[in-house]
Write an enzyme that holds these catalytic residues in place. Structure first.
Site, short mmCIF file in Angstrom:
data_model
loop_
_atom_site.label_atom_id
_atom_site.label_comp_id
_atom_site.label_asym_id
_atom_site.label_seq_id
_atom_site.Cartn_x
_atom_site.Cartn_y
_atom_site.Cartn_z
N GLY A 14 0.86 -1.20 0.00
CA GLY A 14 0.00 0.00 0.00
C GLY A 14 0.89 1.24 0.00
CD GLU A 114 -12.71 13.76 3.77
OE1 GLU A 114 -12.24 13.15 4.73
OE2 GLU A 114 -12.60 13.37 2.60
CG HIS A 230 -16.71 6.03 6.73
ND1 HIS A 230 -17.85 6.63 6.29
CD2 HIS A 230 -15.68 6.75 6.22
CE1 HIS A 230 -17.52 7.67 5.53
NE2 HIS A 230 -16.20 7.77 5.47
NE ARG A 280 -14.39 9.52 8.76
CZ ARG A 280 -13.46 9.18 7.92
NH1 ARG A 280 -12.67 8.19 8.21
NH2 ARG A 280 -13.32 9.82 6.80
CG HIS A 338 -13.20 3.64 7.27
ND1 HIS A 338 -13.25 3.26 5.95
CD2 HIS A 338 -12.57 4.86 7.28
CE1 HIS A 338 -12.70 4.21 5.20
NE2 HIS A 338 -12.26 5.17 5.98
NE ARG A 373 -8.37 7.34 9.78
CZ ARG A 373 -8.87 7.61 8.59
NH1 ARG A 373 -8.29 8.49 7.81
NH2 ARG A 373 -9.96 7.00 8.17
C1 SIN Z 1 -13.70 9.01 3.07
O1 SIN Z 1 -13.53 9.31 1.91
O2 SIN Z 1 -14.68 9.29 3.73
C2 SIN Z 1 -12.64 8.20 3.74
C3 SIN Z 1 -11.48 9.05 3.99
C4 SIN Z 1 -10.80 8.59 5.23
O3 SIN Z 1 -11.16 7.58 5.79
O4 SIN Z 1 -9.91 9.30 5.68
#
Ligand code: SIN
Length: 522
Positions: A14, A114, A230, A280, A338, A373
């Site tokens: 990765g 975000e 998530h 989140r 997630h 996170r």
């Molecule tokens: C997302 O696109 O929601 C995931 C991005 C992340 O987990 O940081």
């Protein structure tokens, strides 16, 4: 057993593994192994993007503070500063290699928003950011003469003597035989373990193999109770290559998608004034509590002010294949596992407590995620700490290799059927989602531990014709053991760890981590 020697062994392909390998001096020979194929990892499926301060209206202190705040009292400040401060340079380097992040019509980079970010900070390539970055780096890797790529290599164990790592034993899936790679430095970049939960966003190979190998070799494992869920994944009607859920990126909410109940009413503001863009853990718990009360929850993208086909092509296409036109109707969502925020404890150079063993990316616990996170900080962590691991390896004096001959164990083992292994795996995944997922209680955690120990015993004392399923399932049980044990220890609620029997955050536990090390009885 076939044995080869190299300067550096990088396990995992990765973003963290590729970054490390590409930044190690070309004078060193590297073997880079990957469990299935080079382009197989969680990176490859990462939609959202990379949080980084490259925007005129943003600043490093702000990114630092947002990360610390989301981490709920458990981020390591030094590691977090390193993350945000090294970030811009590392991202500029991958731009130079050819990653084309999306730009606006004025030719400036587009930054998305975000959850829990106070600024627009997320660089992206539509909703296939990980795929685009990975492809650019893979093109570099395959042209490096000093890097030997070995696919289909499943890590069986790390070779460690007197707290000194000198290589690893693999099963080569093609030959079915064990292979030993002896190395002066070993880097674990094997990613997370989302498949320990039956609902998750991870690719099929995320089964914690590197984490378990490190734990079994004596590495310190930190903060495993914090598994990030998530909030917005669609529950697929048709399973796709075994996948039941598909991620709907948080950046969709950042661009105006709303979470609604069966009547089309928004409800997240009742839980947090930041609504759809709360951290989140908060959004995931709010959605989960509605679902637990028997209600359905939807993500409504129909009123967004953008061309969904163009801006989120992967999400648009995948939902359509499953019969959902996101431009026309709200889609049903569910929170799913997630990201593994705990992992192998490292310092800011990626060094573990075992000499010559490094870890970076999701498998590591560098301290930047704390209890929750901040969205899109993980790809950044891969490039920042993957690079730092490489720098440390480049600096280190070349030590001569001292190693012991390894032999396969000749223990007598019972045969176990593939059907029985799958039954254990599926039960584990379901029980983990139900009992060690978004909400936990001491009683459920204890009964989970009983299930785990019983089944670990069965798998440790058996062998199967399909080595991979057997080994993966054993690894998932060990990961479950680590998460559950840490969750039992933490008698409070904080970030992604919510105990119904200890619903408050205990301020006196700020900065107090959970550590697990293998002892003889496990
Ligand atoms: C997302 O696109 O929601 C995931 C991005 C992340 O987990 O940081």
């Amino acid at each position: 057993m076939q044995t080869v020697e190299t300067d550096v062994l990088v396990i995992g392909s990765g973003l963290a593994g590729l970054t490390t390998a590409l930044n190690i001096s070309p004078k060193k020979n590297i073997i880079l192994t990957t469990k299935i194929k080079l382009r197989g990892s969680n990176t490859y499926y990462a939609q959202g993007g990379v949080a980084v301060v490259l925007n005129d209206v943003d600043d490093l202190q702000n990114h630092f503070e947002d990360t610390i705040k989301a981490g709920a009292g458990l981020c390591d400040e030094n590691a977090t500063r390193t993350l945000v401060e090294d970030g811009p340079q590392r991202i500029n380097e991958i731009i130079k290699l050819g990653v084309n992040f999306d730009k606006m019509t004025n030719n400036k980079y587009e930054f998305l928003k975000e959850g829990a970010h106070s600024k627009r900070r997320v660089m992206h390539v539509a909703d296939r950011t990980g795929f685009s970055i990975e492809n650019v780096l893979v093109r570099q890797i395959v042209n490096r003469k000093n890097i030997n790529i070995k696919e289909k290599m499943f890590i069986k164990k790390l070779l460690v003597v007197n707290q000194n790592c000198y290589g690893a034993v693999f099963i080569n899936e093609q030959s079915g035989k064990e292979e030993c790679i002896i190395a002066k430095k070993v880097v674990l970049a094997t990613g997370g373990a989302g498949n320990v939960f039956d609902k998750n966003t991870n690719w099929k190979g995320s089964t914690g193999d590197g984490l378990v190998a490190a734990y079994e070799a004596g590495a310190i494992i930190r903060d495993m109770e914090f598994y990030q869920f998530h909030p917005t994944a669609i529950q697929l009607r048709k399973k796709k290559r075994g996948i039941k859920n598909f991620l709907i990126s948080e950046s969709v909410r950042g661009e105006g998608a709303i979470v609604v109940d069966e009547k089309g009413q928004r409800f997240l503001y009742k839980y947090d004034e930041r609504g759809e863009l709360a951290p989140r853990d908060v959004v995931a718990r709010a959605i989960f509590s509605q679902i637990k009360a028997g209600k359905e929850v939807f993500l409504d993208l129909t009123k967004m002010n953008c061309d969904l086909k163009k801006k989120f092509p992967v999400i648009y296409k995948n939902c359509l294949k499953d019969g959902y036109d996101i431009a026309k109707k709200p889609i049903p969502i569910v929170p799913v596992a997630h990201y593994m925020m705990g992992g192998i404890q490292t310092d800011t150079q990626g060094r573990t407590n075992i000499h010559n063993l490094y870890a970076c990316g999701e498998v590591s616990s560098t301290g930047v995620h704390g209890a929750n996170r901040l969205a899109s900080n993980s790809l950044l962590e891969c490039v920042v700490f993957g690079y730092r691991v490489a720098q440390d390896i480049n600096k280190s004096a070349s030590e001569s290799m001292v190693f012991e001959k390894t032999e396969s164990s000749a223990r007598k083992l019972k045969k176990i059927s593939a059907h029985k292994i799958m039954e254990i795996r599926e039960n584990l995944q379901k029980l983990m989602y139900d009992n060690v997922g978004i909400e936990r209680t001491g009683q459920e955690l204890q009964s989970m531990l009983v299930f785990i120990k019983e089944n670990l015993d069965i798998l440790r004392n058996s062998k199967a014709t399909n080595f991979f399923t057997h080994m993966e399932t054993k690894n998932l049980l060990v990961v479950a053991y680590l998460i559950t044990s840490a969750a039992i220890q933490r008698q409070e609620s904080r970030g992604a760890h919510f105990r119904l029997d200890f619903p408050q955050t205990n301020k006196s536990l700020d900065g107090v981590h959970t550590f697990l090390e293998k002892s003889q009885d496990q």
